[in-house]
Structure formats: C-alpha cells, structure tokens
Design a protein around this motif. Structure first.
Motif, mmCIF file in Angstrom:
data_model
loop_
_atom_site.group_PDB
_atom_site.id
_atom_site.type_symbol
_atom_site.label_atom_id
_atom_site.label_comp_id
_atom_site.label_asym_id
_atom_site.label_seq_id
_atom_site.Cartn_x
_atom_site.Cartn_y
_atom_site.Cartn_z
ATOM 1 N N THR A 142 -1.523 5.878 -3.935
ATOM 2 C CA THR A 142 -0.751 5.588 -2.725
ATOM 3 C C THR A 142 -0.241 4.154 -2.734
ATOM 4 O OG1 THR A 142 -2.649 4.793 -1.439
ATOM 5 C CG2 THR A 142 -2.171 7.183 -1.344
ATOM 6 N N GLY A 143 -0.860 3.307 -3.553
ATOM 7 C CA GLY A 143 -0.487 1.891 -3.602
ATOM 8 C C GLY A 143 -1.179 1.052 -2.550
ATOM 9 N N LYS A 144 -1.893 1.675 -1.636
ATOM 10 C CA LYS A 144 -2.578 0.959 -0.563
ATOM 11 C C LYS A 144 -4.080 0.878 -0.774
ATOM 12 C CE LYS A 144 0.752 2.226 2.972
ATOM 13 N NZ LYS A 144 0.950 2.813 4.294
ATOM 14 N N VAL A 145 -4.578 1.594 -1.797
ATOM 15 C CA VAL A 145 -6.016 1.767 -1.965
ATOM 16 C C VAL A 145 -6.448 1.399 -3.381
ATOM 17 C CG1 VAL A 145 -7.855 3.522 -2.011
ATOM 18 C CG2 VAL A 145 -6.088 3.632 -0.258
ATOM 19 N N ASN A 146 -7.540 0.672 -3.484
ATOM 20 C CA ASN A 146 -8.249 0.521 -4.750
ATOM 21 C C ASN A 146 -9.434 1.467 -4.702
ATOM 22 O OD1 ASN A 146 -7.009 -1.343 -6.508
ATOM 23 N ND2 ASN A 146 -7.633 -3.029 -5.187
ATOM 24 N N LEU A 147 -9.754 2.043 -5.834
ATOM 25 C CA LEU A 147 -10.886 2.968 -5.926
ATOM 26 C C LEU A 147 -12.012 2.311 -6.705
ATOM 27 C CD1 LEU A 147 -12.218 5.808 -5.673
ATOM 28 C CD2 LEU A 147 -11.065 6.379 -7.821
ATOM 29 N N ASN A 207 -11.965 -8.765 -1.445
ATOM 30 C CA ASN A 207 -11.246 -9.430 -2.526
ATOM 31 C C ASN A 207 -10.277 -8.499 -3.253
ATOM 32 O OD1 ASN A 207 -12.338 -12.288 -2.782
ATOM 33 N ND2 ASN A 207 -14.158 -11.040 -2.453
ATOM 34 N N SER A 208 -9.999 -7.385 -2.650
ATOM 35 C CA SER A 208 -9.077 -6.411 -3.232
ATOM 36 C C SER A 208 -7.642 -6.922 -3.132
ATOM 37 C CB SER A 208 -9.201 -5.077 -2.483
ATOM 38 O OG SER A 208 -8.225 -4.167 -2.933
ATOM 39 N N ASP A 209 -6.813 -6.514 -4.062
ATOM 40 C CA ASP A 209 -5.390 -6.846 -4.011
ATOM 41 C C ASP A 209 -4.615 -5.835 -3.166
ATOM 42 O OD1 ASP A 209 -5.805 -4.814 -5.908
ATOM 43 O OD2 ASP A 209 -3.934 -5.296 -6.937
ATOM 44 N N ARG A 210 -5.318 -4.864 -2.612
ATOM 45 C CA ARG A 210 -4.688 -3.847 -1.766
ATOM 46 C C ARG A 210 -5.360 -3.860 -0.394
ATOM 47 N NH1 ARG A 210 -3.768 1.088 -6.043
ATOM 48 N NH2 ARG A 210 -2.459 -0.114 -7.458
ATOM 49 N N PRO A 211 -4.679 -3.329 0.621
ATOM 50 C CA PRO A 211 -5.229 -3.382 1.976
ATOM 51 C C PRO A 211 -6.538 -2.625 2.181
ATOM 52 C CG PRO A 211 -2.919 -2.664 2.012
ATOM 53 C CD PRO A 211 -3.335 -2.760 0.584
ATOM 54 N N TYR A 212 -6.798 -1.606 1.337
ATOM 55 C CA TYR A 212 -7.991 -0.772 1.512
ATOM 56 C C TYR A 212 -8.684 -0.532 0.176
ATOM 57 C CZ TYR A 212 -5.506 0.230 5.819
ATOM 58 O OH TYR A 212 -4.826 0.112 7.008
ATOM 59 N N THR A 213 -9.983 -0.286 0.275
ATOM 60 C CA THR A 213 -10.760 0.144 -0.888
ATOM 61 C C THR A 213 -11.508 1.398 -0.487
ATOM 62 O OG1 THR A 213 -11.031 -2.140 -1.638
ATOM 63 C CG2 THR A 213 -12.547 -0.511 -2.557
ATOM 64 N N VAL A 214 -11.454 2.389 -1.364
ATOM 65 C CA VAL A 214 -12.253 3.600 -1.175
ATOM 66 C C VAL A 214 -13.382 3.543 -2.191
ATOM 67 C CG1 VAL A 214 -12.329 6.108 -1.484
ATOM 68 C CG2 VAL A 214 -10.462 5.077 -0.210
ATOM 69 N N PHE A 249 -16.459 9.644 0.659
ATOM 70 C CA PHE A 249 -15.329 8.729 0.594
ATOM 71 C C PHE A 249 -15.615 7.668 1.656
ATOM 72 C CE2 PHE A 249 -13.687 12.664 -1.065
ATOM 73 C CZ PHE A 249 -12.779 12.302 -2.038
ATOM 74 N N ILE A 250 -15.767 6.425 1.225
ATOM 75 C CA ILE A 250 -16.065 5.330 2.135
ATOM 76 C C ILE A 250 -14.839 4.429 2.164
ATOM 77 C CG2 ILE A 250 -17.586 3.366 2.594
ATOM 78 C CD1 ILE A 250 -19.669 4.893 0.742
ATOM 79 N N LEU A 251 -14.152 4.375 3.294
ATOM 80 C CA LEU A 251 -12.925 3.595 3.431
ATOM 81 C C LEU A 251 -13.243 2.252 4.082
ATOM 82 C CD1 LEU A 251 -9.808 3.434 3.195
ATOM 83 C CD2 LEU A 251 -9.721 4.436 5.502
ATOM 84 N N VAL A 252 -12.891 1.164 3.368
ATOM 85 C CA VAL A 252 -13.147 -0.187 3.852
ATOM 86 C C VAL A 252 -11.834 -0.960 3.793
ATOM 87 C CG1 VAL A 252 -14.538 -2.284 3.541
ATOM 88 C CG2 VAL A 252 -15.494 -0.057 2.910
ATOM 89 N N ASP A 253 -11.526 -1.693 4.876
ATOM 90 C CA ASP A 253 -10.293 -2.481 4.854
ATOM 91 C C ASP A 253 -10.543 -3.844 4.210
ATOM 92 O OD1 ASP A 253 -11.374 -4.225 6.815
ATOM 93 O OD2 ASP A 253 -10.213 -3.349 8.443
ATOM 94 N N GLN A 254 -9.481 -4.599 4.025
ATOM 95 C CA GLN A 254 -9.575 -5.876 3.322
ATOM 96 C C GLN A 254 -10.336 -6.929 4.135
ATOM 97 O OE1 GLN A 254 -5.765 -7.422 2.046
ATOM 98 N NE2 GLN A 254 -6.587 -7.777 0.010
ATOM 99 N N GLY A 255 -10.546 -6.671 5.399
ATOM 100 C CA GLY A 255 -11.366 -7.559 6.219
ATOM 101 C C GLY A 255 -12.855 -7.266 6.075
#
Length: 188
Positions: free
Chosen positions: A79-84, A48-55, A150-156
């Motif tokens: 970076t504009g691509k990640v929510n923390l 449900n993030s507004d960005r492609p990735y969440t860390v 650091f756990i990187l998860v995509d919007q899927g």
C-alpha cells in the motif's frame, strides 16, 4: 529497468532494517539470525519507520492460519503506507524457529522479522504469545491470545488495532476481507 527498481527497493529495505536495528539498539539472537524484540522494541521500530504505519504480524511455524494469512500481511506493505515486521513467537532456542525463518524467507525473502526475547517472554510458546498479546493489545480491543495477529502501530508509537479470531466473522480463511474491515480503514 524493472530489475533495477527491484534492486533499489531491496537495498533501501535492507538499509531501513539496519537503521531500525541500530536506532532501537536491537540485538541478534545467539540461537538464530533473528533480531530479539519485546514490546518496547516494536514501538521503537514503528516510531523509526519511514512509513506512517507498521504492521507487526505474529507467526508460529506450526500455525496453519498464520502461514495461510502471511501473504496478505506482505500485501499490506504494498500500500506504500505500511512497513511489515514479522514477530516469531517461538522461543529463541526452539528447534521450530528455523522452520519459521525458512518459511518467511522462502515465501518473501526481504521481509523483516524478529523473535520475542526469551529473557522477557520465557520459553513456552503459548505463554510467550499470551504475554505479548496482553502487553500490546489496547484497551479498546478485546485481548485474545490467538496466533497470526495483525498489530497496527502508527509512527507515533500508538497501537491502533490488534486483530483476533473474532475479527474474521466466522470466515477465518479470508484475511483479506478482515483486513479490509479492520486495518485498511485505519490507514487511509
């Protein structure tokens, strides 16, 4: 003008945080002001993030490397691509949890954070950290139950990478270099 932009960004981040809490049915801990989370909640937040990735960055108040690398986790959001989202590994009842929350807020006031659910992860910090590391680490990564991940998860909702101490290549103080090698190539 700059102040207006910062105010707008702050209001948007609060709104998105509240939206994720509602959509993912996140509850606040009775013992703190933190949202209670588990593995499924983390995936929901990423979806449900507004960005492609969440860390998701795991942090313990007493963990010096966690605290040292925290500013680099915050930088990823720029970076504009990640929510923390910071995941606190201490128990909801642990007296040190307040120290972790104060550290986060004093360092970067607008960072979203939650605490692992006691009812799922128990109350012993080491066991809690090991359980979430086991649950969330994909099979293509080596699972090591260290702190400051650091756990990187995509919007899927796919977990793309989970860092561990070996990713630092004996330079554990340099998280920027590790992020450049392990996380940034995955979000380009």
């Amino acid at each position: 003008m700059k102040q207006n932009i910062f105010l707008l960004l702050f209001l948007i981040s609060i709104g998105l945080s509240a939206q994720n809490a509602t959509v993912c049915n996140l509850q606040k801990s009775d013992a703190s002001n933190a949202l209670k989370v588990d593995q499924n909640d983390l995936i929901c937040i990423a979806k449900n993030s507004d960005r492609p990735y969440t860390v998701f960055y795991t942090l313990a108040s007493w963990c010096a490397p966690c605290r040292m690398h925290f500013p680099d986790a915050v930088e990823l959001e720029k970076t504009g691509k990640v929510n923390l989202f910071v995941v606190l590994v201490e128990s909801e009842q642990d007296k040190r949890l307040g120290n972790a929350i104060n550290f986060i807020k004093s360092t970067f006031e607008n960072v979203k954070f939650g605490v692992l659910k006691d009812e799922i992860y128990g109350t012993k910090t080491g066991k809690r950290n090991k359980k979430i590391a086991k649950e969330i680490t994909p099979t293509h990564n080596e699972m090591i139950a260290d702190y400051g991940k650091f756990i990187l998860v995509d919007q899927g909702g796919t977990v793309l990478y989970v860092t561990n101490w070996k990713d630092y290549n004996k330079d554990w103080q340099n998280s920027k270099k590790m992020l450049e090698n392990k996380i940034l190539p995955l979000i380009k």
